[in-house]
Design a protein around this motif. Structure first.
Motif, mmCIF file in Angstrom:
data_model
loop_
_atom_site.group_PDB
_atom_site.id
_atom_site.type_symbol
_atom_site.label_atom_id
_atom_site.label_comp_id
_atom_site.label_asym_id
_atom_site.label_seq_id
_atom_site.Cartn_x
_atom_site.Cartn_y
_atom_site.Cartn_z
ATOM 1 N N LYS A 145 58.021 64.440 -1.709
ATOM 2 C CA LYS A 145 56.937 64.401 -0.727
ATOM 3 C C LYS A 145 55.661 63.896 -1.409
ATOM 4 O O LYS A 145 54.770 64.665 -1.744
ATOM 5 C CB LYS A 145 56.702 65.778 -0.115
ATOM 6 C CG LYS A 145 57.789 66.207 0.859
ATOM 7 C CD LYS A 145 57.442 67.516 1.534
ATOM 8 C CE LYS A 145 58.498 67.901 2.559
ATOM 9 N NZ LYS A 145 58.184 69.188 3.216
ATOM 10 N N PRO A 146 55.559 62.587 -1.622
ATOM 11 C CA PRO A 146 54.373 62.047 -2.296
ATOM 12 C C PRO A 146 53.140 62.137 -1.411
ATOM 13 O O PRO A 146 53.224 62.234 -0.184
ATOM 14 C CB PRO A 146 54.756 60.582 -2.553
ATOM 15 C CG PRO A 146 55.742 60.265 -1.482
ATOM 16 C CD PRO A 146 56.524 61.530 -1.257
ATOM 17 N N VAL A 147 51.980 62.103 -2.050
ATOM 18 C CA VAL A 147 50.706 62.114 -1.329
ATOM 19 C C VAL A 147 49.913 60.866 -1.691
ATOM 20 O O VAL A 147 50.168 60.213 -2.701
ATOM 21 C CB VAL A 147 49.883 63.383 -1.636
ATOM 22 C CG1 VAL A 147 50.572 64.607 -1.093
ATOM 23 C CG2 VAL A 147 49.610 63.517 -3.130
ATOM 24 N N GLN A 148 48.941 60.559 -0.851
ATOM 25 C CA GLN A 148 48.021 59.456 -1.084
ATOM 26 C C GLN A 148 46.617 59.938 -0.750
ATOM 27 O O GLN A 148 46.446 60.986 -0.120
ATOM 28 C CB GLN A 148 48.389 58.258 -0.195
ATOM 29 C CG GLN A 148 48.386 58.588 1.285
ATOM 30 C CD GLN A 148 48.889 57.465 2.142
ATOM 31 O OE1 GLN A 148 48.756 56.301 1.786
ATOM 32 N NE2 GLN A 148 49.487 57.787 3.274
ATOM 33 N N ALA A 149 45.621 59.189 -1.153
ATOM 34 C CA ALA A 149 44.240 59.612 -0.921
ATOM 35 C C ALA A 149 43.413 58.461 -0.370
ATOM 36 O O ALA A 149 43.595 57.297 -0.758
ATOM 37 C CB ALA A 149 43.617 60.133 -2.211
ATOM 38 N N PHE A 150 42.519 58.810 0.539
ATOM 39 C CA PHE A 150 41.553 57.856 1.079
ATOM 40 C C PHE A 150 40.147 58.371 0.779
ATOM 41 O O PHE A 150 39.836 59.527 1.068
ATOM 42 C CB PHE A 150 41.727 57.695 2.587
ATOM 43 C CG PHE A 150 43.003 57.017 2.988
ATOM 44 C CD1 PHE A 150 43.063 55.641 3.153
ATOM 45 C CD2 PHE A 150 44.161 57.764 3.184
ATOM 46 C CE1 PHE A 150 44.244 55.023 3.522
ATOM 47 C CE2 PHE A 150 45.344 57.151 3.552
ATOM 48 C CZ PHE A 150 45.390 55.774 3.722
ATOM 49 N N VAL A 151 39.341 57.521 0.185
ATOM 50 C CA VAL A 151 37.946 57.851 -0.057
ATOM 51 C C VAL A 151 37.122 57.214 1.059
ATOM 52 O O VAL A 151 37.173 56.000 1.268
ATOM 53 C CB VAL A 151 37.469 57.334 -1.426
ATOM 54 C CG1 VAL A 151 36.011 57.733 -1.675
ATOM 55 C CG2 VAL A 151 38.365 57.855 -2.543
ATOM 56 N N TYR A 152 36.387 58.043 1.786
ATOM 57 C CA TYR A 152 35.574 57.575 2.905
ATOM 58 C C TYR A 152 34.092 57.743 2.587
ATOM 59 O O TYR A 152 33.701 58.630 1.820
ATOM 60 C CB TYR A 152 35.862 58.382 4.174
ATOM 61 C CG TYR A 152 37.210 58.103 4.804
ATOM 62 C CD1 TYR A 152 37.363 57.100 5.741
ATOM 63 C CD2 TYR A 152 38.315 58.888 4.463
ATOM 64 C CE1 TYR A 152 38.596 56.863 6.346
ATOM 65 C CE2 TYR A 152 39.553 58.654 5.044
ATOM 66 C CZ TYR A 152 39.690 57.646 5.991
ATOM 67 O OH TYR A 152 40.902 57.410 6.561
ATOM 68 N N LYS A 153 33.290 56.899 3.226
ATOM 69 C CA LYS A 153 31.836 57.070 3.184
ATOM 70 C C LYS A 153 31.341 57.256 4.615
ATOM 71 O O LYS A 153 31.747 56.536 5.531
ATOM 72 C CB LYS A 153 31.150 55.850 2.567
ATOM 73 C CG LYS A 153 29.622 55.931 2.602
ATOM 74 C CD LYS A 153 28.972 54.679 2.056
ATOM 75 C CE LYS A 153 29.054 54.650 0.537
ATOM 76 N NZ LYS A 153 28.254 53.513 -0.022
ATOM 77 N N ARG A 154 30.454 58.236 4.786
ATOM 78 C CA ARG A 154 29.820 58.401 6.083
ATOM 79 C C ARG A 154 28.642 57.445 6.161
ATOM 80 O O ARG A 154 27.732 57.488 5.336
ATOM 81 C CB ARG A 154 29.355 59.840 6.287
ATOM 82 C CG ARG A 154 28.716 60.025 7.661
ATOM 83 C CD ARG A 154 28.444 61.451 8.018
ATOM 84 N NE ARG A 154 27.871 61.508 9.342
ATOM 85 C CZ ARG A 154 27.574 62.647 9.980
ATOM 86 N NH1 ARG A 154 27.809 63.806 9.387
ATOM 87 N NH2 ARG A 154 27.058 62.618 11.185
ATOM 88 N N LEU A 155 28.671 56.582 7.162
ATOM 89 C CA LEU A 155 27.655 55.562 7.288
ATOM 90 C C LEU A 155 26.385 56.130 7.902
ATOM 91 O O LEU A 155 26.403 57.119 8.633
ATOM 92 C CB LEU A 155 28.171 54.417 8.161
ATOM 93 C CG LEU A 155 29.465 53.735 7.669
ATOM 94 C CD1 LEU A 155 29.898 52.655 8.631
ATOM 95 C CD2 LEU A 155 29.293 53.181 6.266
ATOM 96 N N ARG A 156 25.287 55.456 7.605
ATOM 97 C CA ARG A 156 24.007 55.882 8.181
ATOM 98 C C ARG A 156 23.923 55.454 9.644
ATOM 99 O O ARG A 156 24.480 54.462 10.032
ATOM 100 C CB ARG A 156 22.854 55.254 7.372
ATOM 101 C CG ARG A 156 22.823 55.760 5.927
ATOM 102 C CD ARG A 156 21.572 55.249 5.226
ATOM 103 N NE ARG A 156 21.540 55.722 3.831
ATOM 104 C CZ ARG A 156 21.087 56.895 3.481
ATOM 105 N NH1 ARG A 156 20.630 57.720 4.398
ATOM 106 N NH2 ARG A 156 21.085 57.268 2.216
#
Length: 208
Positions: free
Chosen positions: A197-208
């Motif tokens: 059960k592999p995992v992945q990651a998403f890095v998000y930025k909250r925009l202004r």
């Protein structure tokens, strides 16, 4: 019944390991010379055994997102019970949450009424409440499973995890307030061959 359902895993045998060791020790003591020979045979059989870390790639994924992380930033796991292992590799200094909401103690996962609690945690309101704590311009990380073998997600709990994680992915992808900064994923060969059960990651930025 659990043997033929996706809820079963062999580590559940650990609960009877202690009594089995005590019983085996008593038997070996009574058998004297024959018992000693059996003990030598058992040791030789298991001498080459080693544990394979093939359930998930949490350590590699956490190491991959660490360059993007700052103290106090939010990490969300859409597979709730994986939070403790992710926290173990990430270390202290971050805020944690799941599709259930904020996580007070990321060292443990509270299984009490977990199915009903996750079912009741609607994706959009839960996500909006969590991400309201992220200031414009700040980043946050979402770690989620790679759904590649659907036989592993057919149990009541795992199917619910799949549904919620998929809903969160869709909402984040279509929300103009958030932008993907990075996608961290293991090598494709490792995903295909090594991890259950592999995992992945998403890095998000909250925009202004």
């Amino acid at each position: 019944s659990s043997q033929i359902s996706p809820a079963w895993t062999t580590r559940y045998f650990a609960v009877i390991l202690g009594p089995m060791v005590l019983l085996a020790g008593q038997g070996l003591r009574r058998a004297r010379g024959l018992g000693f020979a059996a003990l030598v045979a058992l040791v030789s059989l298991f001498a080459g055994y080693e544990v394979h870390n093939d359930k998930e790639n949490a350590r590699g994924i956490v190491n991959g997102v660490k360059p993007y992380l700052k103290q106090g930033e939010l990490i969300i796991s859409t597979h709730p019970e994986q939070t403790p292992v992710l926290r173990y590799y990430a270390g202290a200094g971050y805020r944690w949450a799941t599709t259930l909401g904020p996580t007070k103690d990321p060292h443990i996962f509270d299984w009490r009424d977990a199915v009903s609690r996750l079912d009741a945690a609607k994706a959009q309101p839960t996500m909006d409440k969590l991400l309201a704590t992220v200031k414009p311009g700040q980043e946050f990380v979402v770690i989620q499973p790679v759904f590649r073998d659907y036989r592993a997600w057919r149990a009541k709990w795992t199917k619910l995890v799949w549904r919620k994680a998929t809903a969160w992915s869709w909402l984040l992808e279509h929300d103009p307030r958030y932008q993907v900064v990075a996608h961290v994923v293991s090598d494709e060969i490792a995903l295909k061959e090594n991890y259950f059960k592999p995992v992945q990651a998403f890095v998000y930025k909250r925009l202004r």
